[in-house]
Design a protein around this motif. Structure first.
Motif, PDB file in Angstrom:
ATOM      1  N   LYS A 248     -42.003  67.793  18.628  1.00 16.81           N
ATOM      2  CA  LYS A 248     -41.533  68.837  17.711  1.00 16.81           C
ATOM      3  C   LYS A 248     -40.060  68.530  18.756  1.00 16.81           C
ATOM      4  CE  LYS A 248     -43.127  72.722  17.833  1.00 16.81           C
ATOM      5  NZ  LYS A 248     -44.085  74.271  18.476  1.00 16.81           N
ATOM      6  N   GLN A 249     -39.874  68.581  19.806  1.00 13.66           N
ATOM      7  CA  GLN A 249     -38.690  68.318  19.945  1.00 13.66           C
ATOM      8  C   GLN A 249     -37.426  67.118  19.753  1.00 13.66           C
ATOM      9  OE1 GLN A 249     -36.535  66.491  22.577  1.00 13.66           O
ATOM     10  NE2 GLN A 249     -34.659  67.766  22.625  1.00 13.66           N
TER      11      GLN A 249
ATOM     12  N   VAL B  99     -37.179  74.726  21.543  1.00 13.89           N
ATOM     13  CA  VAL B  99     -38.539  74.086  22.147  1.00 13.89           C
ATOM     14  C   VAL B  99     -38.252  74.064  23.266  1.00 13.89           C
ATOM     15  CG1 VAL B  99     -39.612  71.688  21.581  1.00 13.89           C
ATOM     16  CG2 VAL B  99     -38.636  72.564  20.139  1.00 13.89           C
ATOM     17  N   LEU B 100     -37.756  73.516  24.204  1.00  9.39           N
ATOM     18  CA  LEU B 100     -37.957  73.422  25.172  1.00  9.39           C
ATOM     19  C   LEU B 100     -38.379  74.901  26.285  1.00  9.39           C
ATOM     20  CD1 LEU B 100     -38.152  71.301  27.854  1.00  9.39           C
ATOM     21  CD2 LEU B 100     -36.047  71.603  28.361  1.00  9.39           C
TER      22      LEU B 100
ATOM     23  N   GLY C 299     -33.513  71.871  20.329  1.00 11.84           N
ATOM     24  CA  GLY C 299     -34.132  71.079  20.732  1.00 11.84           C
ATOM     25  C   GLY C 299     -34.617  71.839  22.587  1.00 11.84           C
ATOM     26  N   TRP C 300     -33.643  72.408  22.687  1.00 13.95           N
ATOM     27  CA  TRP C 300     -33.452  73.159  23.866  1.00 13.95           C
ATOM     28  C   TRP C 300     -34.727  74.952  23.556  1.00 13.95           C
ATOM     29  CZ3 TRP C 300     -32.466  72.784  28.654  1.00 13.95           C
ATOM     30  CH2 TRP C 300     -32.661  74.076  29.572  1.00 13.95           C
TER      31      TRP C 300
ATOM     32  N   PRO D  45     -37.639  65.470  26.496  1.00 12.74           N
ATOM     33  CA  PRO D  45     -37.081  65.733  25.641  1.00 12.74           C
ATOM     34  C   PRO D  45     -35.772  65.350  25.924  1.00 12.74           C
ATOM     35  CG  PRO D  45     -38.361  67.669  26.690  1.00 12.74           C
ATOM     36  CD  PRO D  45     -38.593  66.298  27.694  1.00 12.74           C
TER      37      PRO D  45
ATOM     38  N   TRP E 117     -44.871  68.915  22.640  1.00  6.91           N
ATOM     39  CA  TRP E 117     -44.197  69.815  23.232  1.00  6.91           C
ATOM     40  C   TRP E 117     -42.810  68.813  22.432  1.00  6.91           C
ATOM     41  CZ3 TRP E 117     -43.393  74.524  22.254  1.00  6.91           C
ATOM     42  CH2 TRP E 117     -44.440  75.054  22.434  1.00  6.91           C
ATOM     43  N   ARG E 118     -43.108  67.231  23.293  1.00  4.46           N
ATOM     44  CA  ARG E 118     -42.440  66.230  23.367  1.00  4.46           C
ATOM     45  C   ARG E 118     -41.801  65.827  21.711  1.00  4.46           C
ATOM     46  NH1 ARG E 118     -43.645  62.113  26.294  1.00  4.46           N
ATOM     47  NH2 ARG E 118     -45.913  63.504  26.882  1.00  4.46           N
TER      48      ARG E 118
ATOM     49  N   TYR F 145     -41.259  76.022  25.054  1.00  2.68           N
ATOM     50  CA  TYR F 145     -42.854  75.200  25.776  1.00  2.68           C
ATOM     51  C   TYR F 145     -43.130  75.578  27.850  1.00  2.68           C
ATOM     52  CZ  TYR F 145     -44.636  72.164  29.864  1.00  2.68           C
ATOM     53  OH  TYR F 145     -45.600  71.985  30.743  1.00  2.68           O
TER      54      TYR F 145
ATOM     55  N   LYS G  44     -36.501  68.075  16.364  1.00  2.00           N
ATOM     56  CA  LYS G  44     -35.323  68.566  16.594  1.00  2.00           C
ATOM     57  C   LYS G  44     -33.547  67.847  16.306  1.00  2.00           C
ATOM     58  CE  LYS G  44     -37.478  72.914  15.548  1.00  2.00           C
ATOM     59  NZ  LYS G  44     -36.686  72.789  13.778  1.00  2.00           N
TER      60      LYS G  44
END
Length: 465
Positions: A300-301, A443-444, A440-441, A253, A297-298, A447, A304
């Motif tokens: 998606k981040q 999303v992490l 972004g956070w 990310p 997931w990356r 995950y 953001k």
């Protein structure tokens, strides 16, 4: 804040609008990076030249059969001996088919394999040299070799037995696994992820030849719209009027330290006299080791990061680089740089310990953290990419944001390890404000939350980007 539809209309996450619908171990904390620039003296002599850099060999190789001939080629493939491809083989076929490895025209024959292993480069017929640091080869076993017999052509098939390509004028030669591993990774220690996944149990023979891919490669995972080929990227960059393209490769990310490096690169390019430098944010999309954040997931981040304005959508193109990951440090970073030349990039951001990982047996890094950027400045065939070092980026407590480290006041800076960041995300805690954009956070955090077993004891389904 602008709506998501507005933001996505401005950024090249895709070639068409989106439908509705550290250290090397996860490097969140600090980013020591360099950017490839033409050397100062050379730049001053030539002046600033607009336009995209030429592909290696002067022409972009594209190995996908044109639409009118696909039915005919599929009939041909049905009559040929078959070689079944693994998932990683298919990713390398994808890489070859779109010209990321230009001027390579197929899986390597022995002469190309040996040049790659021993020289990290290929000498062309005209005497020129292009960089090629990792073998792009196809392994077969004794049984497959016997079935091929005297045939000079084979069909490559997927796991369902469907023909996906034809390999012609083939050459079969021994697969020297130990030599390949030692020269690519600099060690034969057990536990190298790519080795265990793709080499240890592979066949004892390699087969090379001219490749014809029957159709464009699709993964049907919801991310195909992000996978722009070098030709498509060049078209988009020309449409944008880019007079400089700087690529940033990552497999994690994006935090605000990364963003600082990217935005500062653009500032420096503007100061050099470029009018419209464009960032190619280019996450790796092929095989990665199990503890890396998955591609969906990356993506998606990264979305953001653009949505929250951490990077400017007007000057950023986001796409997926389809290559598998070797984790081969200074050897592999040459491949990452070379491939981006073929996509039109003439500047390349390279971080601390690029393509590196921890030693698989001992408690230390496998590679020296500075060797990647040093190797890029000397590598044969990469003379068009030179390295401009950046300072370390860390969290400045006095400013509440990521900033370049100031050694005169070290007490003001916070270096947060990747392990600490993972722990925070797993515990649904927040990092310091200004470290990563809130979207972004989240999303992490989501995950790592998805890795927690559901009520029935099974892991939740992966959420597509």
């Amino acid at each position: 804040m602008a709506s998501m539809a507005t933001i996505l209309s401005k950024t090249s996450f895709l070639s068409q609008p989106l439908a509705k619908s550290p250290n090397s171990d996860f490097p969140f904390a600090a980013a020591t990076s360099s950017v490839s620039f033409p050397s100062k003296s050379r730049s001053l002599r030539r002046g600033i030249r607009a336009g995209l850099i030429e592909p290696d060999g002067g022409k972009l190789v594209e190995l996908i059969v044109e639409e009118p001939r696909r039915r005919e080629k599929k009939h041909e493939a049905a009559e040929l001996p078959r070689v079944e491809l693994t998932a990683i083989d298919l990713q390398w076929m994808h890489v070859l088919s779109e010209g990321w490895a230009s001027p390579l025209g197929g899986f390597m024959r022995e002469s190309e394999f040996l040049q790659t292993l021993h020289f990290n480069s290929l000498r062309l017929d005209d005497g020129s040299v292009v960089n090629m640091s990792v073998p792009i080869v196809l392994a077969i076993d004794d049984e497959q070799k016997a079935k091929i017999g005297e045939s000079k052509r084979v069909a490559l098939v997927d796991s369902d037995g469907n023909p996906v390509a034809i390999l012609s004028d083939i050459e079969i030669y021994k697969h020297p696994k130990e030599e390949r591993i030692a020269r690519t990774w600099g060690t034969t220690a057990p536990g190298l992820p790519y080795v265990e996944e793709a080499i240890t149990n592979a066949g004892n023979w390699l087969i090379g030849g001219d490749l014809e891919v029957l159709e464009p490669v699709k993964y049907n995972d919801g991310l195909d719209r992000f996978r722009l080929s070098p030709a498509e990227l060049r078209k988009e960059l020309e449409k944008r009027g880019a007079d400089a393209v700087f690529a940033f490769q990552l497999r994690n990310p994006v935090h605000n330290g990364h963003a600082l490096l990217m935005t500062d690169t653009r500032r420096r390019l503007l100061e050099m006299g470029y009018k419209n430098p464009i960032l190619l944010l280019h996450p790796l999309g092929g095989y990665t080791k199990a503890d890396d954040v998955p591609l969906s997931w990356r993506m998606k981040q990264h979305e953001k990061v653009l949505e929250d304005g951490v990077l400017d959508p007007e000057t950023t193109v986001v796409s997926i680089f389809p290559s598998p990951m070797h984790y081969a440090g200074p050897t592999e970073v040459q491949w990452h740089a070379k491939a981006r030349i073929n996509a039109g990039a003439n500047f390349y951001i390279v971080g601390r310990d690029p393509a590196g990982m921890g030693h698989p047996v001992e408690k230390r890094d496998l590679y020296d953290a500075d060797h990647g950027k040093k190797v890029l400045s000397m590598a044969p065939g990469l003379e068009r990419l030179n390295i401009l070092p950046f300072r370390v980026a860390a969290y400045d407590k006095t400013q509440g944001k990521m900033a370049f480290f100031d050694p005169s006041r070290p007490q003001d800076f916070l270096f947060i390890s990747g392990t600490k960041m993972r722990t925070l995300a797993k515990n649904k805690e927040s990092p310091p404000d200004g470290f990563m954009c809130p979207g972004g956070w989240k999303v992490l955090v989501d995950y790592y939350d998805s890795l927690t077993p559901a009520g029935n004891g099974r892991l939740p389904e992966v959420v597509p980007a």
